[in-house]
Scaffold this motif. Structure first.
Motif, short mmCIF file in Angstrom:
data_model
loop_
_atom_site.label_atom_id
_atom_site.label_comp_id
_atom_site.label_asym_id
_atom_site.label_seq_id
_atom_site.Cartn_x
_atom_site.Cartn_y
_atom_site.Cartn_z
N UNK A 113 50.90 14.73 23.56
CA UNK A 113 50.45 14.70 24.95
C UNK A 113 50.74 16.02 25.65
N UNK A 114 51.82 16.69 25.22
CA UNK A 114 52.21 17.97 25.82
C UNK A 114 51.64 19.16 25.05
N UNK A 115 50.78 18.90 24.05
CA UNK A 115 50.15 19.95 23.24
C UNK A 115 51.17 20.75 22.45
N UNK A 116 52.30 20.10 22.12
CA UNK A 116 53.39 20.77 21.40
C UNK A 116 53.28 20.43 19.91
N UNK A 117 52.38 21.11 19.22
CA UNK A 117 52.14 20.80 17.81
C UNK A 117 53.28 21.28 16.92
N UNK A 118 53.90 22.37 17.30
CA UNK A 118 55.05 22.83 16.54
C UNK A 118 56.17 21.79 16.60
N UNK A 175 54.08 35.02 4.82
CA UNK A 175 54.15 33.87 5.74
C UNK A 175 53.31 32.73 5.20
N UNK A 176 52.15 33.03 4.69
CA UNK A 176 51.28 31.98 4.16
C UNK A 176 51.88 31.33 2.92
N UNK A 177 52.61 32.11 2.12
CA UNK A 177 53.29 31.53 0.96
C UNK A 177 54.32 30.50 1.42
N UNK A 178 55.06 30.82 2.49
CA UNK A 178 56.03 29.88 3.03
C UNK A 178 55.37 28.63 3.56
N UNK A 179 54.22 28.79 4.20
CA UNK A 179 53.47 27.64 4.70
C UNK A 179 53.02 26.77 3.53
N UNK A 180 52.52 27.40 2.47
CA UNK A 180 52.08 26.65 1.30
C UNK A 180 53.24 25.88 0.67
N UNK A 181 54.45 26.44 0.69
CA UNK A 181 55.61 25.73 0.16
C UNK A 181 55.93 24.50 0.98
N UNK A 182 55.88 24.62 2.30
CA UNK A 182 56.08 23.45 3.16
C UNK A 182 55.04 22.39 2.87
N UNK A 207 52.97 35.21 20.95
CA UNK A 207 52.21 35.87 19.89
C UNK A 207 52.69 35.36 18.54
N UNK A 208 51.76 35.17 17.60
CA UNK A 208 52.11 34.63 16.29
C UNK A 208 51.89 35.70 15.21
N UNK A 209 52.67 35.58 14.15
CA UNK A 209 52.52 36.50 13.03
C UNK A 209 51.93 35.76 11.84
N UNK A 210 51.14 36.48 11.06
CA UNK A 210 50.54 35.90 9.86
C UNK A 210 50.37 36.99 8.82
N UNK A 238 42.90 27.17 1.21
CA UNK A 238 42.30 26.00 1.84
C UNK A 238 42.55 26.02 3.33
N UNK A 239 41.66 25.37 4.06
CA UNK A 239 41.77 25.37 5.52
C UNK A 239 43.02 24.65 6.00
N UNK A 240 43.48 23.64 5.26
CA UNK A 240 44.67 22.91 5.71
C UNK A 240 45.91 23.80 5.76
N UNK A 241 45.98 24.79 4.89
CA UNK A 241 47.12 25.71 4.93
C UNK A 241 47.03 26.57 6.20
N UNK A 242 45.83 26.98 6.55
CA UNK A 242 45.65 27.74 7.78
C UNK A 242 45.99 26.88 8.99
N UNK A 243 45.57 25.62 8.97
CA UNK A 243 45.89 24.71 10.06
C UNK A 243 47.39 24.46 10.14
N UNK A 244 48.03 24.36 8.97
CA UNK A 244 49.47 24.14 8.97
C UNK A 244 50.21 25.35 9.52
N UNK A 245 49.69 26.54 9.24
CA UNK A 245 50.28 27.75 9.84
C UNK A 245 50.22 27.65 11.37
#
Length: 982
Positions: free
Chosen positions: A763-768, A704-711, A697-700, A681-688
């Motif tokens: 406001x600072x674009x700090x989504x993480x 990694x996606x399994x960990x994102x899905x767990x979160x 640089x980001x890794x995927x 689903x797109x939400x998992x990609x967005x959550x990544x």
């Protein structure tokens, strides 16, 4: 929680306030997300947001992707970050606008159409140019529609019904208009200088259109014979004429440039020597008695390249810069039969600042037609007419009439090595001009479109002068494009990350003039006319006439840029301003970076959903755009607006695989957004995206996606708990904060803290930073602490203040968590919202983040509850030991004794129902010293726990073990449950 059932006692399960929700634990995102997309389109979410009045506009200007292929993971990262910026600012009270756009002109599309023509055996040049341009337009339209749907599938909101396209007629008109400003303000000029040229694509390239890959090149050491030593003096080592007949040795990785050689240069401050060959091996181009001039630091390496052992050569003496300055050299091909007479003339020999003694020989051969440093040296000396050659044609072949090498190709049409280098090397070897040869693997510029190597080639091109005074009067930030750009960088723009400032500043500080022209067909033409017979330096070389410009713009607005190529266009546009026969029409097209750099004018300035001042709040792209869109937009706007077109520049890194390697189809490590969306689903990609530090640089990858899905599952569980506990909640159930228990007021304090963190982060674009703060709060503060404690009251209490207060807090939490997370998890938060507030017009994306009262903050209460939570950790850890040892099955079977050394902490624990907080049936607090057997945690001093079992019977409704169970009207329950049942 369910009641034990026995023959003697009723089943009390139906009397509990158990969660009620249809919200599934399994999300099923791949199947359900398209339903929400269709719903948003049906209820016109984006348009309804624009109807909100009284808001401060906030505009993220979209850097246009290129319309020629399916999306890759970098596209998904880029557009998701942009969407998070737009949505978060909208929900913080702005009128956040997002107009997606596409870059439509340029070589990649033209190249595709040419490939189609070649496959059909058609000649592009035999097709009417506007027919060819129509094919290009159709190709771009097809990919725009495909990419639009792919972007929308990622949950990206925006004005998809009316995007901007650089090939729209109005856009083409404005691009031409922006070019005309350079024409009229004096910064446009035609010059001849080396530019990066693609022989395969037969066009000039900008730095932003070039990528660097390893390439194996021929490398040669070539001898330039000393034929004169005028001005030299004798030295202690011997007469100056010992240099006569010696050779200055140069090293180059571009043998094909030797026929264009005009000079050799040396370093003013290097140590040079005269070296003599005393012996040679069987195979060597060196001969005993040969003398070479070399930089001392590099001499041994050069001799080794010539296959000369250390005992086969000797250093004769020093050679000073003063001696070098008096030497006269001959081209290695001088006097060759059938050669060019130009090669027989002495070569210029002088010092130059760009020579190094890091590699090579300490001398550099100069072909100013094929190297910028050499070109600039001789331009500054006023000697360009003497040193410029035109030996290489647009297809990368030597001109047909070049002696010895005519028609030889530097590169083949497929981008592979041609026969020019070998021909030059062979001829040099034949005439004794070669000392050594080899191959080197090095980083080399390639066209990012054809992937073929490029060359530097001197061609007539059109330039924007970035150090010439711009005659437009917009001088607040400087009088030249470079001054305006550098001042804008420091005075007008905020950089995220801050390193972006340094990157762009250094590039603009050192860059040459902007090459505006391309020798192609699909693009916006340089709408200007040049006087026949005039020189580019003549004042009347360019036709500068406001009426002519206006006629061109009027035609482009109605017909598009194709009007420039229509029959009779020159006479139509020049009109009565001059005799059309006195002028030539320019048919080069503009660099596509000029197109995209001009978008601020036809998007921000001209559209109704643009900005009042034509300046964007944010430009956001990948780090490669410091030499691309950020760069070209800055230069273009500084030439026409006098300043940068943006207030913020946000930069993301590149996407790598799980091991940190660059993604490549050949390596099989690519991640396609469509594949992720179909699986997760797109939400998992967005959550990544939200969980990564996008500024690096980001890794995927799959793990990694399994960990994102767990979160995601953990967060979904938190939302499900709230939904279940808020079933049937009404305004009449609300409790004022002042009447709430301390635990609830502590949650409100945490919300007030988090509200500031979330807003500052967005406001600072700090989504993480935002997501980590909210996720930690949801899983640690709520699920593992607050929810864990309050389950008992929510499920088992009757209509108590405690339960109503808890549900009031859950309602407050619900509105904040859903709106805080909606910019990230656009589909899931919509699902959560609609579960509670169904309706055709309902959507979480139509509401703002609620304001959080400042009086919820209570630092003293927070400090007290920090101590309470520390003590709770010790108790729960002590009980976990008993559970592991199977002494108890649940914490409600315990009634521990807690020894507390600090009086203040003890008082705090006694002021709250600490047994409820620890989820035990009983608990004793004491100031007595902890006995030796007490459980302790090393990191929490002063608290010890002695385990005791709870005394009494188990309540069949709430499961607590209490002494009063069985003494009430309802059998098998405690007094609290008796009251609830009553």
């Amino acid at each position: 929680m369910c009641a034990d059932t026995t023959i003697e006692t009723p089943d009390y399960k139906s009397t509990l306030n158990l969660p009620k929700t249809g919200f599934p634990m399994r999300a099923g995102l791949p199947k359900r997300e398209p339903e929400w997309l269709a719903r948003w389109e049906r209820i016109e979410i984006y348009d309804r947001l624009r109807e909100k009045t009284g808001r401060t506009p906030f505009t993220l200007h979209d850097g246009p992707p290129y319309a020629n292929g399916h999306l890759h993971i970098g596209h998904a990262l880029n557009k998701t970050i942009k969407d998070m910026i737009v949505r978060s600012h909208q929900m913080m009270g702005f009128d956040a606008r997002y107009v997606p756009g596409w870059d439509c002109h340029g070589l990649p599309i033209e190249w595709k159409i040419e490939e189609q023509y070649r496959a059909k055996g058609l000649d592009k040049d035999a097709v009417p140019i506007n027919d060819f341009r129509a094919e290009c337009r159709k190709f771009a339209e097809g990919w725009i529609n495909i990419q639009r749907e792919e972007f929308k599938r990622l949950g990206v909101t925006g004005n998809w019904a009316d995007p901007y396209l650089t090939m729209d007629f109005h856009a083409e008109r404005v691009i031409a208009e922006e070019f005309q400003k350079f024409l009229m303000n004096g910064t446009l000029y035609q010059g001849s200088k080396p530019v990066m040229w693609s022989p395969v694509e037969q066009t000039a390239l900008a730095e932003a259109e070039v990528e660097y890959h390893d390439k194996e090149s021929f490398t040669i050491w070539v001898k330039f014979r000393v034929v004169g030593a005028t001005g030299s003096t004798s030295s202690a080592a011997g007469p100056a004429d010992d240099l006569l007949g010696a050779s200055v040795v140069i090293w180059t990785t571009t043998p094909w440039t030797i026929p264009s050689n005009k000079a050799v240069v040396y370093g003013q401050d290097f140590a040079y020597g005269l070296y003599e060959v005393t012996g040679t091996p069987a195979e060597s181009w060196a001969r005993v008695g040969d003398r070479f001039l070399l930089a001392d630091r590099l001499a041994a390496d050069v001799m080794a390249r010539a296959r000369l052992e250390d005992d086969m050569w000797t250093r004769v003496r020093d050679v000073s810069a003063a001696e070098l300055s008096g030497l006269s050299l001959m081209h290695p091909l001088a006097g060759v039969e059938g050669g060019d007479a130009e090669w027989d003339e002495p070569r210029d020999f002088r010092a130059a600042p760009f020579v190094t003694d890091e590699e090579g020989t300490g001398f550099v051969h100069c072909a100013p037609s094929h190297g910028m440093e050499e070109f600039e040296l001789y331009r500054d000396l006023g000697m360009l007419q003497q040193v410029i050659t035109y030996n290489v044609d647009p297809d990368g072949r030597f001109r047909a009439d070049l002696p010895l090498f005519g028609g030889k190709a530097i590169l083949k049409p497929n981008g592979k090595e041609g026969d020019a280098n070998k021909a030059v090397i062979d001829k040099l070897a034949e005439v004794g001009g070669l000392l050594a040869r080899g191959k080197i693997k090095h980083s080399y510029p390639h066209s990012w479109r054809s992937k073929a190597p490029v060359i530097y080639r001197n061609t007539p091109q059109w330039f924007a002068a970035i150090d010439r005074t711009v005659g437009d009067g917009q001088d607040e930030y400087g009088t030249t494009i470079r001054e305006r750009a550098l001042n804008s960088i420091d005075q007008l723009v905020k950089w995220t990350p801050k390193t972006g400032r340094n990157r762009l500043y250094s590039m603009i500080e050192a860059r040459p003039d902007w090459v505006l022209s391309r020798q192609r067909a699909w693009g916006v033409p340089l709408t200007c006319f040049v006087k026949k017979g005039a020189l580019p330096t003549d004042a009347d070389y360019l036709l500068r006439d406001a009426d002519v410009n206006a006629r061109i713009l009027e035609a482009f607005e109605a017909e598009g840029a194709d009007a420039w190529y229509a029959e009779g266009a020159k006479a139509r546009f020049i009109g009565n301003a001059a005799d059309p026969e006195d002028y030539d029409q320019v048919f080069d097209v503009l660099d596509v970076w000029f197109d995209s750099g001009s978008t601020h004018a036809f998007v921000l300035r001209d559209r109704a959903d643009g900005t009042a001042d034509g300046i964007a709040d944010v430009y956001m792209e990948g780090t490669d755009q410091h030499r691309g869109w950020f760069h070209s937009s800055m230069l273009q706007a500084c030439g026409t607006l006098g300043r940068a077109p943006y207030r913020n520049v946000v930069t993301h890194g590149f996407t790598l695989d799980e091991k940190g390697a660059k993604m490549s189809k050949s390596l099989g490590n690519t991640i396609v957004p469509e594949t992720v969306v179909k699986q997760y689903g797109a939400d998992i990609l967005r959550l990544w995206v939200a969980q990564t530090d996008y500024t690096s640089d980001q890794r995927i990858g799959p793990e990694i996606l399994k960990g994102v899905a767990d979160s995601y599952r953990r967060l979904r569980n938190t939302m499900r708990f709230m939904l279940g506990s808020l079933a049937d909640f009404a305004d009449t159930d609300r409790v004022a904060p002042a009447d709430m228990p301390e635990l609830e007021r502590w949650v409100l304090h945490r919300l007030a803290e988090l509200d500031e963190t979330v807003r500052q982060g967005y406001a600072a674009f700090d989504f993480q930073g935002v997501f980590q703060a909210v996720f930690t709060f949801a899983t640690v503060d709520l699920s593992a602490f607050y929810f864990d404690i309050r389950k008992d009251a929510l499920y088992c209490d009757g209509d108590t203040t405690r339960r109503r207060a808890a549900r009031t807090v859950l309602d407050i939490l619900f509105h904040r968590l859903t709106t805080w997370l909606a910019p990230i998890l656009v589909f899931t938060m919509e699902e959560v919202w609609l579960e509670r507030f169904p309706g055709e017009d309902s959507s979480v994306h139509l509401v703002d983040m609620p304001d959080t009262p400042t009086d919820w903050r209570d630092p003293e209460l927070a400090a007290k509850w920090s101590a309470i939570r520390q003590a709770r950790r010790v108790v729960t850890a002590a009980l976990e030991v008993q559970r592991t040892d199977k002494v108890i099955g649940a914490s409600l079977e315990a009634a521990p004794v807690v020894h507390v050394r600090e009086a203040e902490t003890l008082a705090a624990l006694k002021s709250v129902p600490f047994d409820d907080i620890c989820i035990t049936s009983g608990l004793t607090l004491t100031a007595d010293p902890s006995p030796a057997e007490a459980f302790r945690l090393p990191e929490i001093e002063g608290i010890g726990v002695v385990f005791e079992k709870a005394d009494g019977k188990k309540c069949q409704r709430c499961w607590k073990i209490l002494p009063d169970v069985g003494r009430h009207d309802h059998p098998g329950v405690c007094s609290r449950c008796q009251d609830a049942l009553a």
